[in-house]
Design an enzyme around this catalytic site. Structure first.
Site, PDB file in Angstrom:
ATOM      1  N   HIS A 219      14.945 -26.487   6.679  1.00 54.73           N
ATOM      2  CA  HIS A 219      14.330 -27.818   6.790  1.00 54.73           C
ATOM      3  C   HIS A 219      14.666 -28.538   8.102  1.00 54.73           C
ATOM      4  CE1 HIS A 219      18.093 -29.523   4.530  1.00 54.73           C
ATOM      5  NE2 HIS A 219      18.297 -29.536   5.836  1.00 54.73           N
TER       6      HIS A 219
ATOM      7  N   HIS B  95      19.844 -36.463   2.891  1.00 57.04           N
ATOM      8  CA  HIS B  95      20.899 -36.522   3.901  1.00 57.04           C
ATOM      9  C   HIS B  95      21.349 -37.971   4.082  1.00 57.04           C
ATOM     10  CE1 HIS B  95      18.708 -32.783   4.742  1.00 57.04           C
ATOM     11  NE2 HIS B  95      19.780 -32.342   5.353  1.00 57.04           N
TER      12      HIS B  95
ATOM     13  N   HIS C  48      24.539 -22.858   9.467  1.00 57.43           N
ATOM     14  CA  HIS C  48      24.686 -23.863  10.529  1.00 57.43           C
ATOM     15  C   HIS C  48      25.868 -24.776  10.253  1.00 57.43           C
ATOM     16  CE1 HIS C  48      22.003 -26.022   7.688  1.00 57.43           C
ATOM     17  NE2 HIS C  48      22.011 -27.133   8.387  1.00 57.43           N
TER      18      HIS C  48
ATOM     19  N   GLU D 221      23.970 -25.565   2.074  1.00 58.83           N
ATOM     20  CA  GLU D 221      22.613 -25.926   1.612  1.00 58.83           C
ATOM     21  C   GLU D 221      21.935 -24.746   0.917  1.00 58.83           C
ATOM     22  OE1 GLU D 221      21.406 -29.396   4.887  1.00 58.83           O
ATOM     23  OE2 GLU D 221      20.588 -27.407   5.162  1.00 58.83           O
TER      24      GLU D 221
END
Ligand code: DHB
Ligand code: FE
Length: 284
Positions: A12, A59, A193, A240
């Site tokens: 995303h 977020h 990440h 995630e």
């Protein structure tokens, strides 16, 4: 009865949304990323569902440290694209499906998963970037979406195993809805990440590809991997990926059906600070 027809998995990365919104998709940096979704956009046109159950993470946009639901289901009629501090993305309002969402909430809570019911929520890049990648830039999203937010931002986060079991419960819920709806379930976020600290910029191709292999062929083994492995191997934001296990747990083979068909698989490094991963699995 409603049916889960397919599951879609995608990163995303917010910069992907910005690249699309600013018309940069053909630039050399972005072209290989968007090329990986050309098949997917055609596939979506050929396989548009009646509803998307979209597993994503907020977020600190709709929620904050004031309130941190582990699992939150959107039961609203519509959701505004969020302003994440630099203005809301110029994308259509997301239409919900309150009837199916309420049914799923009832069923899944009665299957002993504690969900937070959310009747009002803005949706950030976690939800809108996957929609943009799969649908491009339409004037209206082609179908309603049930947003399902998972806390993977503030510890403690849910385990992969719990996410996987929750997917199975969501499948039961969808398939007990008394209307012949075609429902897709999407798992979003990832892949490896890390956005902060000494390891910022971490990307682990080996971990990512092993994750994709296991997600397809042995999701129960993937679900057994503890959260700390994601953090160590895939970076702090790599966690995630547990959201993908919710979508995978909802596929037919997890309830005695046939193994899914891999319609599409794509992996590319880099996009912003992350590896981009993408899968489409069809129930046969
Ligand atoms: C980036 C990736 C994310 O998943 C996110 O939520 C924010 C930023 C990035 O790669 O920059
Ligand atoms: Fe993210």
């Amino acid at each position: 009865m409603a049916k889960i027809t397919a599951s879609v998995y995608t990163s995303h990365v917010p910069a992907i949304g910005a690249a699309l919104d600013m018309g940069k998709t053909t630039e050399p940096y972005w072209q290989p990323v968007f090329k990986g979704y050309e098949f997917s956009k055609q596939w979506m046109q050929d396989n548009t569902p009646d509803v998307i159950f979209l597993v994503f993470n907020d977020h600190a946009t709709a929620f904050s440290l004031d309130m941190i639901p582990t699992f939150a289901i959107g039961t609203a009629a519509s959701y505004q694209p969020a302003d994440e501090g630099y203005g809301a993305r110029p994308v259509p309002v997301v239409q919900g499906h309150p009837q199916l969402a309420s049914h799923i909430a009832q069923s899944v809570i009665q299957q002993d998963f504690d969900l937070t019911i959310v009747n009002k929520m803005d949706v950030d890049h976690g939800l809108t970037v996957p929609l943009s990648l799969m649908f491009g830039q339409p004037n209206a999203w082609p179908c309603p979406v049930i947003p399902f937010a998972v806390n993977v931002v503030q510890y403690p986060v849910p385990s992969g195993r719990r996410c996987f079991e929750l997917g199975k419960a969501i499948r039961k819920a969808v398939e007990s809805y008394d209307e012949p709806l075609k429902v897709q379930i999407w798992g979003t976020g990832g892949m490896s990440h890390q956005l902060q600290g000494p390891r910022a910029g971490l990307i682990n191709r080996e971990f990512d590809n092993a994750f994709l292999d296991r997600l397809i062929a042995d999701p129960a083994a993937q679900a057994a991997q503890p959260h700390i492995d994601y953090v160590r191997e895939a970076g702090s934001e790599g966690i995630e990926l547990v959201m993908w296990l919710i979508a995978r747990g909802a596929m037919a083979d997890m309830a005695g059906g046939a193994a899914p068909r891999v319609a599409h698989r794509f992996y590319h490094v880099p996009a912003s600070n992350t590896a981009v991963g993408h899968l489409i699995l069809e129930n046969t």
